[in-house]
Scaffold this motif. Structure first.
Motif, PDB file in Angstrom:
ATOM      1  N   ALA A 517      42.141  35.247  24.852  1.00  0.00           N
ATOM      2  CA  ALA A 517      42.324  35.556  26.265  1.00  0.00           C
ATOM      3  C   ALA A 517      41.975  34.348  27.128  1.00  0.00           C
ATOM      4  O   ALA A 517      42.721  33.978  28.044  1.00  0.00           O
ATOM      5  N   ASN A 518      40.845  33.705  26.838  1.00  0.00           N
ATOM      6  CA  ASN A 518      40.417  32.562  27.637  1.00  0.00           C
ATOM      7  C   ASN A 518      41.289  31.329  27.393  1.00  0.00           C
ATOM      8  O   ASN A 518      41.537  30.540  28.310  1.00  0.00           O
ATOM      9  N   ALA A 519      41.754  31.194  26.137  1.00  0.00           N
ATOM     10  CA  ALA A 519      42.525  30.001  25.780  1.00  0.00           C
ATOM     11  C   ALA A 519      43.986  30.106  26.195  1.00  0.00           C
ATOM     12  O   ALA A 519      44.601  29.112  26.589  1.00  0.00           O
ATOM     13  N   MET A 520      44.558  31.300  26.075  1.00  0.00           N
ATOM     14  CA  MET A 520      46.004  31.433  26.244  1.00  0.00           C
ATOM     15  C   MET A 520      46.422  32.166  27.516  1.00  0.00           C
ATOM     16  O   MET A 520      47.558  32.018  27.961  1.00  0.00           O
ATOM     17  N   VAL A 521      45.523  32.976  28.101  1.00  0.00           N
ATOM     18  CA  VAL A 521      45.941  33.834  29.200  1.00  0.00           C
ATOM     19  C   VAL A 521      45.252  33.476  30.510  1.00  0.00           C
ATOM     20  O   VAL A 521      45.897  33.212  31.529  1.00  0.00           O
ATOM     21  N   ILE A 522      43.937  33.468  30.484  1.00  0.00           N
ATOM     22  CA  ILE A 522      43.171  33.376  31.726  1.00  0.00           C
ATOM     23  C   ILE A 522      43.260  31.987  32.353  1.00  0.00           C
ATOM     24  O   ILE A 522      43.065  30.974  31.675  1.00  0.00           O
ATOM     25  N   ASN A 523      43.563  31.972  33.657  1.00  0.00           N
ATOM     26  CA  ASN A 523      43.446  30.741  34.429  1.00  0.00           C
ATOM     27  C   ASN A 523      41.984  30.591  34.828  1.00  0.00           C
ATOM     28  O   ASN A 523      41.448  31.428  35.567  1.00  0.00           O
ATOM     29  N   SER A 524      41.326  29.559  34.353  1.00  0.00           N
ATOM     30  CA  SER A 524      39.906  29.408  34.661  1.00  0.00           C
ATOM     31  C   SER A 524      39.675  29.021  36.112  1.00  0.00           C
ATOM     32  O   SER A 524      38.610  29.310  36.672  1.00  0.00           O
ATOM     33  N   ASP A 525      40.675  28.397  36.728  1.00  0.00           N
ATOM     34  CA  ASP A 525      40.542  27.970  38.121  1.00  0.00           C
ATOM     35  C   ASP A 525      41.846  28.224  38.867  1.00  0.00           C
ATOM     36  O   ASP A 525      42.928  28.049  38.332  1.00  0.00           O
ATOM     37  N   ASN A 526      41.699  28.639  40.122  1.00  0.00           N
ATOM     38  CA  ASN A 526      42.855  28.810  40.998  1.00  0.00           C
ATOM     39  C   ASN A 526      42.407  28.477  42.425  1.00  0.00           C
ATOM     40  O   ASN A 526      41.571  29.205  42.976  1.00  0.00           O
ATOM     41  N   PRO A 527      42.881  27.348  42.994  1.00  0.00           N
ATOM     42  CA  PRO A 527      43.890  26.407  42.500  1.00  0.00           C
ATOM     43  C   PRO A 527      43.418  25.666  41.238  1.00  0.00           C
ATOM     44  O   PRO A 527      42.226  25.550  40.996  1.00  0.00           O
ATOM     45  N   ASN A 528      44.408  25.160  40.497  1.00  0.00           N
ATOM     46  CA  ASN A 528      44.093  24.431  39.278  1.00  0.00           C
ATOM     47  C   ASN A 528      43.658  22.997  39.619  1.00  0.00           C
ATOM     48  O   ASN A 528      43.513  22.635  40.781  1.00  0.00           O
ATOM     49  N   ALA A 529      43.476  22.165  38.561  1.00  0.00           N
ATOM     50  CA  ALA A 529      42.995  20.784  38.761  1.00  0.00           C
ATOM     51  C   ALA A 529      43.947  19.969  39.620  1.00  0.00           C
ATOM     52  O   ALA A 529      43.530  19.036  40.313  1.00  0.00           O
ATOM     53  N   ALA A 530      45.226  20.349  39.603  1.00  0.00           N
ATOM     54  CA  ALA A 530      46.219  19.623  40.406  1.00  0.00           C
ATOM     55  C   ALA A 530      46.285  20.144  41.838  1.00  0.00           C
ATOM     56  O   ALA A 530      47.080  19.649  42.642  1.00  0.00           O
ATOM     57  N   GLY A 531      45.464  21.156  42.160  1.00  0.00           N
ATOM     58  CA  GLY A 531      45.444  21.704  43.510  1.00  0.00           C
ATOM     59  C   GLY A 531      46.516  22.727  43.779  1.00  0.00           C
ATOM     60  O   GLY A 531      46.748  23.102  44.934  1.00  0.00           O
ATOM     61  N   VAL A 532      47.184  23.229  42.712  1.00  0.00           N
ATOM     62  CA  VAL A 532      48.255  24.216  42.871  1.00  0.00           C
ATOM     63  C   VAL A 532      47.650  25.620  42.841  1.00  0.00           C
ATOM     64  O   VAL A 532      46.968  26.014  41.888  1.00  0.00           O
ATOM     65  N   LEU A 533      47.903  26.394  43.891  1.00  0.00           N
ATOM     66  CA  LEU A 533      47.404  27.765  43.988  1.00  0.00           C
ATOM     67  C   LEU A 533      48.472  28.737  43.494  1.00  0.00           C
ATOM     68  O   LEU A 533      49.615  28.708  43.956  1.00  0.00           O
ATOM     69  N   VAL A 534      48.100  29.591  42.559  1.00  0.00           N
ATOM     70  CA  VAL A 534      49.005  30.644  42.082  1.00  0.00           C
ATOM     71  C   VAL A 534      48.997  31.778  43.097  1.00  0.00           C
ATOM     72  O   VAL A 534      47.973  32.435  43.299  1.00  0.00           O
ATOM     73  N   ARG A 535      50.118  31.990  43.750  1.00  0.00           N
ATOM     74  CA  ARG A 535      50.251  33.071  44.721  1.00  0.00           C
ATOM     75  C   ARG A 535      50.897  34.280  44.043  1.00  0.00           C
ATOM     76  O   ARG A 535      51.831  34.130  43.259  1.00  0.00           O
ATOM     77  N   ALA A 536      50.379  35.461  44.370  1.00  0.00           N
ATOM     78  CA  ALA A 536      50.848  36.669  43.689  1.00  0.00           C
ATOM     79  C   ALA A 536      51.735  37.499  44.604  1.00  0.00           C
ATOM     80  O   ALA A 536      51.243  38.087  45.582  1.00  0.00           O
ATOM     81  N   PRO A 537      53.058  37.553  44.313  1.00  0.00           N
ATOM     82  CA  PRO A 537      53.906  38.512  45.035  1.00  0.00           C
ATOM     83  C   PRO A 537      53.632  39.911  44.486  1.00  0.00           C
ATOM     84  O   PRO A 537      53.396  40.090  43.293  1.00  0.00           O
ATOM     85  N   ILE A 538      53.626  40.910  45.355  1.00  0.00           N
ATOM     86  CA  ILE A 538      53.272  42.270  44.927  1.00  0.00           C
ATOM     87  C   ILE A 538      54.434  43.216  45.167  1.00  0.00           C
ATOM     88  O   ILE A 538      55.019  43.247  46.252  1.00  0.00           O
ATOM     89  N   ARG A 539      54.730  43.971  44.140  1.00  0.00           N
ATOM     90  CA  ARG A 539      55.668  45.085  44.237  1.00  0.00           C
ATOM     91  C   ARG A 539      55.190  46.135  43.239  1.00  0.00           C
ATOM     92  O   ARG A 539      55.360  45.976  42.035  1.00  0.00           O
ATOM     93  N   TYR A 540      54.589  47.184  43.765  1.00  0.00           N
ATOM     94  CA  TYR A 540      53.966  48.182  42.886  1.00  0.00           C
ATOM     95  C   TYR A 540      54.500  49.576  43.208  1.00  0.00           C
ATOM     96  O   TYR A 540      54.452  50.028  44.352  1.00  0.00           O
ATOM     97  N   GLN A 541      55.026  50.226  42.177  1.00  0.00           N
ATOM     98  CA  GLN A 541      55.550  51.581  42.326  1.00  0.00           C
ATOM     99  C   GLN A 541      54.402  52.577  42.186  1.00  0.00           C
ATOM    100  O   GLN A 541      53.672  52.570  41.201  1.00  0.00           O
ATOM    101  N   ARG A 542      54.237  53.417  43.169  1.00  0.00           N
ATOM    102  CA  ARG A 542      53.113  54.366  43.175  1.00  0.00           C
ATOM    103  C   ARG A 542      53.323  55.479  42.162  1.00  0.00           C
ATOM    104  O   ARG A 542      54.413  56.046  42.054  1.00  0.00           O
ATOM    105  N   VAL A 543      52.250  55.815  41.430  1.00  0.00           N
ATOM    106  CA  VAL A 543      52.246  56.993  40.561  1.00  0.00           C
ATOM    107  C   VAL A 543      52.047  58.206  41.465  1.00  0.00           C
ATOM    108  O   VAL A 543      51.125  58.242  42.294  1.00  0.00           O
ATOM    109  N   ALA A 544      52.879  59.213  41.318  1.00  0.00           N
ATOM    110  CA  ALA A 544      52.882  60.352  42.250  1.00  0.00           C
ATOM    111  C   ALA A 544      51.565  61.106  42.262  1.00  0.00           C
ATOM    112  O   ALA A 544      51.224  61.757  43.257  1.00  0.00           O
TER     113      ALA A 544
END
Length: 606
Positions: A517-544
């Protein structure tokens, strides 16, 4: 010596004789006054009975009648009492008034053993036709109020050209009561505005009516309400058991003054009747358990005539201070699938039977928490929002108010887990058919490890390190869908994936999966070392079946997962990698077992 004492003795004898004459006169006067009082009481009682009944009939346009077994009076002390009193409406007259569009919205019925009248100044009433009473005391009365709202009462027009003074002018030029006390009332309210009438009741209620005046000018006195200078209501130690037998509602002390339009509640609580783990077991399913305590609640600018006429609550301001709201759920129990669509806070407000408008509601220092017992970890996780304060405006379900102000706004500040400052703003569309609302906010710096109180028990994830720098979001939502964006900035994030050790009855770390998880999935920093921020677009379908707060949390969680690097592609990749490792481990175990079998065969052949 004797000559000296003789004059003194004569003087003393004269003084003694004079004193006897004075005492005799006083005693005779008292006897005479008592006799006169008794005579007047006996002779006037029948007149009082007749005139009191006539006065009530005339003053209420024949709508109400007063009955009593007897009346006692004392003209010396200016006191009187009516026994076995009943004040009740004439239903035939009421029906006639309704047909004439003159009937009031409220009908009252009062019963009590004794009505006390103190200091009614009889001589003033006889000689000046002005009846002044210091105190009318209704002790332990039973009061029934029936409400039926008529459209013709909404016009605000007069029902009669006659003033209250016109009804008593044949008997008195002035009627004034300094204090009317209703002590320890047993009050029952019947609402007849629905196909099936609804009833509610309350005991230990005290009502004081101050400075009631009927004269030639009192009906036009704008400082008076119902001819009164003030109405004071007190309620102590009220307890109500909810119909489902799961809660007790308790109110410590309520005080209301009509002249100021202010209501104060010293303490209000919603108390579950069962412990956290037993509550859902008694209910039979995983049901939210609420525990609420508020130490100080107040309302100002209450429109009492509107409430009396239509049972519509209008207040300019409301304040809730120093309390907590705790919610607990045991998800080990079976869930009851209930559709939550159309049951968000602003939608539930619109479904209230009575109309409510609070122009501004202030929250001060309220702690809010949600806890859940997890069926897998067998532990309780809890998230807290401490010292919550803020302003909520235009809390209403009134069509008239919504036509002019269609939005409910909430601006709140809190401290997540007691650390990160959270500022959040809501805008609810009170007229939207799809329950549209919008929320945006910002979470300030905090130590990510404090989240372990909820992530370990409920997500089986341990935050080993991590510093939240800032989380910002802006979401538009309705009954079905949430869309928007989320920016989550953090540093040095590292997690551990946990599992339940049944033998040790505790959570233990899964080393391989945590490593992947830490090696392959998790971003340890946001923004990363290059200063790039991962922005999250959201689209979530509500469970009734998801609640309002679950909908908000899961919406934000999709953006948080994206920001830390948990995407669908990465999840598939790590699952594939885990499957490879598991196959390698299985193959290795098979080879080891095969080698052990070959050694065993060779040993037997020797």
């Amino acid at each position: 010596m004797e000559e000296t004492l003789l004059p003194m003795t004569r003087k003393a004898r004269k003084s003694y004789n004079a004193l006897k004459w004075v005492l005799g006169i006083l005693f005779s006067g008292i006897l005479l006054l008592t006799a006169i009082s008794w005579y007047l009481s006996v002779k006037i009682q029948p007149i009082i009975k007749i005139q009191l009944r006539e006065m009530v009939l005339n003053a209420t346009d024949s709508l109400y009648r007063i009955e009593f077994s007897d009346v006692s009076t004392n003209f010396i002390t200016g006191s009187a009492a009516l026994n076995d009193v009943s004040i009740s409406p004439d239903t035939l007259i009421y029906q006639k008034l309704a047909a004439l569009r003159k009937a009031p919205n409220n009908l009252y019925q009062v019963r009590l053993k004794k009505l006390m009248i103190k200091n009614f100044h009889p001589w003033r009433a006889i000689w000046k036709r002005k009846l002044k009473i210091d105190v009318l005391l209704f002790d332990n009365p039973e009061v029934v109020m029936t409400n039926r709202q008529f459209d013709f009462n909404e016009s605000g027009g007069k029902h009669s050209d006659r003033s209250p003074y016109d009804y008593i002018s044949a008997y008195l030029s002035e009627l004034k009561v300094k204090t009317i006390d209703f002590k320890n009332i047993s009050f029952k309210y019947i609402n007849k505005n629905f196909p099936v009438p609804e009833a509610d009741s309350v005991r230990n209620l005290d009502i004081t009516l101050k400075n009631w005046l009927i004269d030639a000018h009192s009906s036009s006195d704008e400082s008076r309400l119902y001819l009164l200078k003030d109405i004071v209501v007190k309620l102590n130690d009220y307890t109500y058991a909810t119909p489902d037998s799961m809660y007790h509602l308790k109110l410590n002390q309520l005080d209301f003054s009509a002249s100021s339009g202010k209501l104060n509640i010293r303490s209000f609580s919603v108390l579950p009747r069962y412990s956290e783990m037993k509550f859902g077991a008694v209910a039979g399913f995983a049901r939210d358990r609420f525990h609420i305590q508020m130490s100080n609640m107040s309302m100002e600018g209450i429109d009492l005539p509107l409430y009396m006429r239509k049972q519509e609550l209008y207040a300019k301001e409301m304040e809730i201070s120093n309390g907590f709201v705790e919610v607990f759920n045991n998800n080990e129990l079976p869930k009851k699938e209930v559709l939550r669509t159309g049951r968000d806070p602003h939608q539930l407000l619109q479904k209230l039977k009575s109309l409510v408008t609070v122009k501004q509601l202030s929250l001060n220092d309220v702690d809010i928490s949600y806890a859940e017992f997890d069926k897998d970890s067998k532990q309780k996780g809890k998230i807290t929002f401490e010292h919550t304060s803020g302003i909520i405006t235009n809390v209403t379900n009134s069509p008239k108010v919504k036509a002019k102000y269609p939005y409910l706004f909430a601006s709140l500040s809190s401290y997540m887990m007691g650390q990160g400052k959270l500022d959040i703003n809501f805008r609810f569309d009170l007229e939207a058919k799809d329950g549209a609302f919008r929320y945006s906010g910002k979470l300030g710096p905090m130590d990510g490890r404090v989240l372990n109180r909820i992530t370990k028990p409920l997500g089986m994830i341990e935050v080993r390190s991590g510093r939240v720098k800032q989380l910002e979001f802006d979401i538009r939502a309705n009954d079905r869908l949430a869309t928007g964006k989320l920016d989550f900035a953090f540093n040095d994030l590292s997690v551990g994936i946990l599992k339940k050790d049944q033998l040790q009855d505790r959570l233990v770390k899964q080393g391989l999966i945590s490593f992947l998880a830490n090696a392959m999935v998790i971003n340890s920093d946001n923004p990363n070392a290059a200063g790039v921020l991962v922005r999250a677009p959201i689209r979530y379908q509500r469970v009734a079946t998801a609640s309002f707060f679950s909908f908000i949390w899961r919406t934000l969680f999709t953006g948080i997962k994206h920001s830390v690097g948990v995407t669908t592609e990465k999840e598939q990749k790590i699952k594939s990698q885990i499957a490879k490792f598991e196959k390698m481990k299985s193959d290795r175990d098979k080879r080891r077992a095969e080698r052990q079998r070959r050694r065993a065969r060779r040993a037997m052949e020797r």
